[in-house]
Design an enzyme around this catalytic site. Structure first.
Site, PDB file in Angstrom:
ATOM      1  N   TYR A 247       0.866  -1.177   0.000  1.00  0.00           N
ATOM      2  CA  TYR A 247       0.000   0.000   0.000  1.00  0.00           C
ATOM      3  C   TYR A 247       0.901   1.224   0.000  1.00  0.00           C
ATOM      4  CZ  TYR A 247      -3.443   3.490   1.536  1.00  0.00           C
ATOM      5  OH  TYR A 247      -4.252   4.595   1.624  1.00  0.00           O
TER       6      TYR A 247
ATOM      7  N   ASP B   6       9.352   2.536  -0.768  1.00  0.00           N
ATOM      8  CA  ASP B   6       8.349   3.251   0.036  1.00  0.00           C
ATOM      9  C   ASP B   6       8.639   2.914   1.503  1.00  0.00           C
ATOM     10  OD1 ASP B   6       4.692   3.366   0.162  1.00  0.00           O
ATOM     11  OD2 ASP B   6       6.270   4.095   1.504  1.00  0.00           O
TER      12      ASP B   6
ATOM     13  N   LYS C 280       5.059   9.531   8.238  1.00  0.00           N
ATOM     14  CA  LYS C 280       4.848   9.047   9.598  1.00  0.00           C
ATOM     15  C   LYS C 280       5.895   9.547  10.601  1.00  0.00           C
ATOM     16  CE  LYS C 280       2.300   5.094   7.768  1.00  0.00           C
ATOM     17  NZ  LYS C 280       0.910   5.037   8.270  1.00  0.00           N
TER      18      LYS C 280
END
Ligand code: KE4
Length: 428
Positions: free
Chosen positions: A145, A240, A268
């Site tokens: 994702y 990623d 994050k």
């Protein structure tokens, strides 16, 4: 949980004015057939809901809060910063300071651009890869994702996998055609894809350690294989590291596995709990980004002083002493304890773990890709999740997410978690 009436009230109120009552689908607890608890505050490893129930938090805002909630230094520095204003839309020293910390931590990153989310980071990295190579196709791995941009919301993990719709309406067929999807940890399918599309593949993007189909580690040589084939074929390799960056090691998965991608996406943790994403890489690629280069990307609040302050404060703490060794020890302690409890009970379960994060799968088989992750016993997971929540342990409401640990989780929290875990497993 004592009572949940304030949460129930707030949820029905929210549903009147917010789609699904939430601002991100996984928060709705839909797939675990429950209603979400509304959170009033966080402190260290704990969150408190609006009914006053305390939970030991293993979601940690889906990864950012590696220091735990309301870390005193983060709060203090934000408090000082906010008196100087919240955003100027003009360059500040703070952005350079955070960029220098990231460049120093990630040898593969010589320049980095701040954005406001992981989605923006991967979306921008893709556009840069396409602009830099002049190619159109993107190769991604099913179950990974990368946020909700059109080119990547195809056979995606996390929310789409949780809700069972790995794509989404609204993505034109012409977009989807530019994305090739292969299974994670499958070397042959990558070779086949390059054999067919090689000269048109702008980039391969993956989570170097997958954490959106549950945690799945790259098999021996997989990352090196991707590094070699992309270099040979003239495509860019994009890691990623929105989850793994500054979590599995100070230098992320690229440090842990010793593989240098062409571009790295972050998010994050680098925002310390405020909205920050970033993408970075080699100078000659990053100089292709406006204003010096032709590939356009922009953002009103990119690099804003509050988010930069929270990020800088957080990363400075991570860079000190034996932070990651301690985090690793806590993770291993919890995973070993859980494995023992499941073994005693004879429940088939598999754990995939690294420093700071892990997943458990109610499965007899090794979990090494989206297909095997999807086989795990969902009914059992739902029962398990509900009982853990009831007893004050806050886990991700999906088997396709990671369990996160923070510096704030102390031995007593881990032991209390294991005590509750044993009660729940023994009653399954
Ligand atoms: P955001 O746009 O949500 O900041 O980041 C997207 C993203 C990109 N890359 C990876 C590897 C990610 O894990 C994410 C977002 N993670 C999910 C949970 N696994 C966010 C939770 C949510 O969607 O609410």
């Amino acid at each position: 949980m004592e009572k949940a009436n304030k949460s129930e009230e707030l949820f029905s109120r929210a549903r009147e004015v917010i789609p699904g009552g939430v601002n991100s689908p996984v928060r709705a607890f839909k797939t675990v057939e429950s209603n979400p608890v509304f959170i009033d505050r966080g402190e260290g490893p704990y969150i408190y809901d609006v009914d006053g129930n305390r939970y030991i938090d293993y979601v940690l805002s889906w990864g950012p809060l590696i220091l735990g909630h309301a870390h005193p230094e983060v709060v203090q520095n934000l408090h000082k910063a906010v008196f100087k204003g919240t955003s100027y839309g003009a360059p500040t020293r703070l952005e350079t300071e955070l960029a220098e910390i990231i460049v120093d931590a990630l040898p593969a990153v010589e320049k980095v651009r701040m954005v406001n989310s992981g989605t923006e980071a991967t979306m921008s990295a893709l556009r840069l890869a396409r602009g830099y190579t002049g190619r159109c196709k993107i190769l991604k791995m099913s179950g990974c994702y990368h946020g909700h941009n059109d080119s990547l919301l195809i056979e995606a993990g996390s929310g789409p996998a949780t809700l069972g719709n790995p794509g989404s309406p609204g993505i034109p067929e012409s977009f989807a055609r530019e994305t090739i999807v292969v299974p994670y940890n499958d070397f042959e399918s990558v070779e086949k894809a390059f054999a067919v599309y090689g000269s048109d593949i702008a980039a391969v993007i993956l989570e170097p350690v997958a954490a959106n189909m549950g945690v799945i580690l790259p098999e021996e040589g997989y990352l090196n294989f991707l590094r070699d084939i992309t270099r040979k074929e003239g495509s860019l390799l994009i890691f990623d590291e929105v989850i793994t960056g500054f979590r599995v090691a100070y230098g992320g998965a690229e440090e842990l596995y010793g593989v240098d991608p062409d571009l790295t996406c972050l998010g994050k943790i680098i925002g310390g709990g405020l909205p920050v994403g970033a993408y970075g890489g080699r100078r000659e690629i990053m100089d292709y980004i406006a204003p010096d280069g032709p590939v356009y990307q922009a953002g009103t609040l990119s690099g804003n002083p509050l988010a930069m302050t929270a990020g800088i404060t957080t990363l400075k703490i991570l860079g000190k002493g034996n932070f990651y060794q301690q985090l690793r020890e806590k993770t291993d302690y919890l995973v070993r304890g859980m494995q023992e409890i499941c073994r005693d009970k004879g429940i088939p379960v598999r754990f995939n773990s690294l420093t700071g994060l892990f997943s458990q799968f109610f499965s007899e088989r090794e979990v090494r890709d989206y297909q095997s992750a999807s086989q795990t016993d969902r009914k059992l997971f739902i029962k398990f999740f509900k009982m853990m929540l009831e007893k004050g342990i806050y886990l991700a409401p999906s088997p396709f997410e990671a369990t996160f640990i923070s510096q704030a989780h102390q031995q007593k929290d881990l032991d209390q978690t294991l005590e509750i875990y044993r009660e729940v497993i023994n009653s399954l």
